[in-house]
Enzyme design. Structure first.
Site, PDB file in Angstrom:
ATOM      1  N   ARG A 261      -0.192  -8.864  -0.488  1.00 12.78           N
ATOM      2  CA  ARG A 261      -0.223 -10.391  -1.184  1.00 12.78           C
ATOM      3  C   ARG A 261       0.844 -11.162  -1.713  1.00 12.78           C
ATOM      4  NH1 ARG A 261      -5.033  -8.415  -5.270  1.00 12.78           N
ATOM      5  NH2 ARG A 261      -6.616  -7.438  -3.839  1.00 12.78           N
ATOM      6  N   ARG A 276       2.454  -5.903 -10.426  1.00 13.07           N
ATOM      7  CA  ARG A 276       2.546  -6.881  -9.384  1.00 13.07           C
ATOM      8  C   ARG A 276       3.219  -6.922  -8.406  1.00 13.07           C
ATOM      9  NH1 ARG A 276      -0.994 -10.942 -10.505  1.00 13.07           N
ATOM     10  NH2 ARG A 276      -1.406 -10.344 -12.656  1.00 13.07           N
ATOM     11  N   GLU A 348      -5.350  -4.074 -16.003  1.00 10.64           N
ATOM     12  CA  GLU A 348      -6.498  -4.046 -15.129  1.00 10.64           C
ATOM     13  C   GLU A 348      -6.045  -2.919 -14.179  1.00 10.64           C
ATOM     14  OE1 GLU A 348      -8.040  -6.237 -11.093  1.00 10.64           O
ATOM     15  OE2 GLU A 348      -7.215  -7.631 -12.833  1.00 10.64           O
ATOM     16  N   SER A 351     -11.402  -3.844 -10.376  1.00 13.35           N
ATOM     17  CA  SER A 351     -12.597  -4.765 -10.453  1.00 13.35           C
ATOM     18  C   SER A 351     -13.978  -4.383  -9.831  1.00 13.35           C
ATOM     19  CB  SER A 351     -11.999  -6.286 -10.102  1.00 13.35           C
ATOM     20  OG  SER A 351     -10.857  -6.616 -11.173  1.00 13.35           O
ATOM     21  N   ARG A 391      -0.723   1.185  -9.537  1.00 13.64           N
ATOM     22  CA  ARG A 391      -0.966   1.057 -11.115  1.00 13.64           C
ATOM     23  C   ARG A 391      -1.528   2.397 -11.553  1.00 13.64           C
ATOM     24  NH1 ARG A 391      -3.145  -5.115 -12.677  1.00 13.64           N
ATOM     25  NH2 ARG A 391      -1.629  -6.160 -11.318  1.00 13.64           N
TER      26      ARG A 391
END
Length: 425
Positions: A261, A276, A348, A351, A391
């Site tokens: 990403r 991130r 987070e 999701s 994470r």
């Protein structure tokens, strides 16, 4: 993608739903293109009927020996064909603009999606576990990892640039252990594992909603392929342009892939550590379900992601994303947030979303329902992280650190790691 007929018949509902999502919505442009498109389609159909009727007359006129009338009929057919060709080209241009507009409209939030402006309005659903209280000075994973020789951020920058990570020794083994543990757990629960391509074409990314709207977030090759941002993209498109059997539903799929990403627009956020980055590993779950069963499947999928954290004994909470925070393709989303001591907060880690028929309509994924008068219906697609591996590693390092600078390996990972402790060099 929303159904044009649904939009046409539910203009106020769609406008209100998109307003709640803070999404731009040009209803005037939709009406203009829709009316123009439908008018051109009707005109083509009328001319085709006129041409067919005129063509039938030619044989009768020839048989009757009226050559002049037959020649005129042939000339009329050629003229009609020319008109059909010109109007068809205009229809295709209008249809392309109409499709482009539809592809830019986000999904309608489902009934279970609360109305709100941003992440501050996401209601908490539940919590599991109690955050650890340290009797020594806790270290964040971006400090402890390098001290243990399992993470090397500086050499990653040398190799690739900022927001990349280099894992070594037991750090590399811990990453692999987490991946295998997650996949094994999901497969034991009934998911079918896939090993998909890490690159995808335009049609694949359009099917799940990343294109055309979010192209700036993707890494693109010179050949026009894209590095996948999540395995959701390829897993969902396995059945693009297919008609599934109702007996096969629901389908439960999972896969491990690296994810890539650009993280455009995220400068300054979570720039330290593993939170991130441009490349990260993730285990993804995807489901295909009948519409009437999809929300039960969403609860089941969320429970599957939670089970990974429970087995790792990592505290977490679940929140229900509001209309102002939900993703482009989703109708309802649960975010699972793991406790990270370095933040003193939950971050987070998964999701889980029900997209209803939004992606299936874009990717043309249907199922044959013999009990429905509609015949073939669009499936509902669901996706969820099970989990984001980097994470999860950060959470393990921070929550399992010991006073002597070591990390105790979670019990469920010991068989994968072959050691019980990651000790200082």
């Amino acid at each position: 993608m929303l159904d044009a007929r649904f939009i046409r018949e539910n203009e106020e509902l769609v406008t209100e739903a998109l307003r709640n999502r803070h999404a731009m919505w040009d209803i005037g442009r939709f009406k203009e293109l829709d009316a123009n498109r439908r008018s051109l389609i009707s005109e083509v159909e009328r001319l085709q009927a006129e041409r067919n009727a005129r063509s039938k007359e030619i044989g009768k006129l020839m048989k009757a020996g009226d050559k002049d009338a037959a020649d005129q009929a042939k000339a009329d057919v050629r003229a009609i064909n020319d008109r059909i060709e010109g109007i068809s080209e205009e229809r295709d241009r209008v249809q392309a603009r109409f499709d482009e507009l539809l592809l830019a409209i986000p999904n309608i939030p489902g009934a279970g999606c609360p109305v709100g402006d941003d992440e501050n309005d996401n209601p908490e659903v539940r919590r599991w576990g109690i955050p650890r209280e340290f009797d020594f000075e806790m270290k964040p994973h971006w400090d402890l990892g390098p001290e243990l020789g399992i993470i090397d951020f500086e050499r990653a920058v040398k190799l690739a640039g900022s927001r990349f990570t280099l894992l070594g020794g037991l750090g590399a083994r811990l990453e692999r252990a987490l991946i295998n543990f997650m996949i094994d757990t999901h497969v034991e629960s009934g998911f079918k594992e896939w090993w998909p391509p890490y690159m995808a074409n335009v049609e694949t990314l359009t099917g799940t909603g990343q294109l055309p709207k979010f192209e700036e977030d993707l890494f693109k090759t010179r050949e026009g392929m894209y590095l996948i941002p999540t395995a959701e993209v390829v897993l969902t498109n396995i059945h693009r342009d297919e008609i599934l059997s109702v007996e096969d539903l629901p389908l439960w799929y999972c896969a491990f892939t690296p994810c890539f990403r650009e993280e455009a627009g995220s400068a300054g956020r979570d720039t330290r550590g593993l939170i991130r980055v441009h490349q990260f590993d993730k285990v993804e779950m995807v489901k295909f379900a009948k519409p009437e069963e999809s929300y039960a499947e969403l609860e089941s999928m969320t429970a599957s992601a939670e089970r990974i954290l429970q087995l790792l004994e990592l505290p977490y909470r679940v929140v229900n994303l509001c209309t102002g925070d939900i993703g482009f393709s989703a109708a309802q989303t649960y975010d699972i947030e793991v406790w990270l001591p370095s933040y003193g907060d939950y971050k987070e880690i998964s999701s889980c979303s029900n997209c209803e028929d939004f992606q299936a309509r874009r990717a043309n994924i249907r199922y044959k329902d013999p009990d429905s008068f509609k015949g073939n219906r669009f499936v509902h697609t669901l996706n969820g992280s099970g989990l984001a591996v980097g994470r999860t590693m950060a959470a393990v390092i921070e929550n399992y650190q010991q006073a002597d600078g070591s990390i105790r390996v979670p019990d469920v990972l010991v068989p994968y790691m072959g050691v019980e402790t990651i000790s200082p060099r």
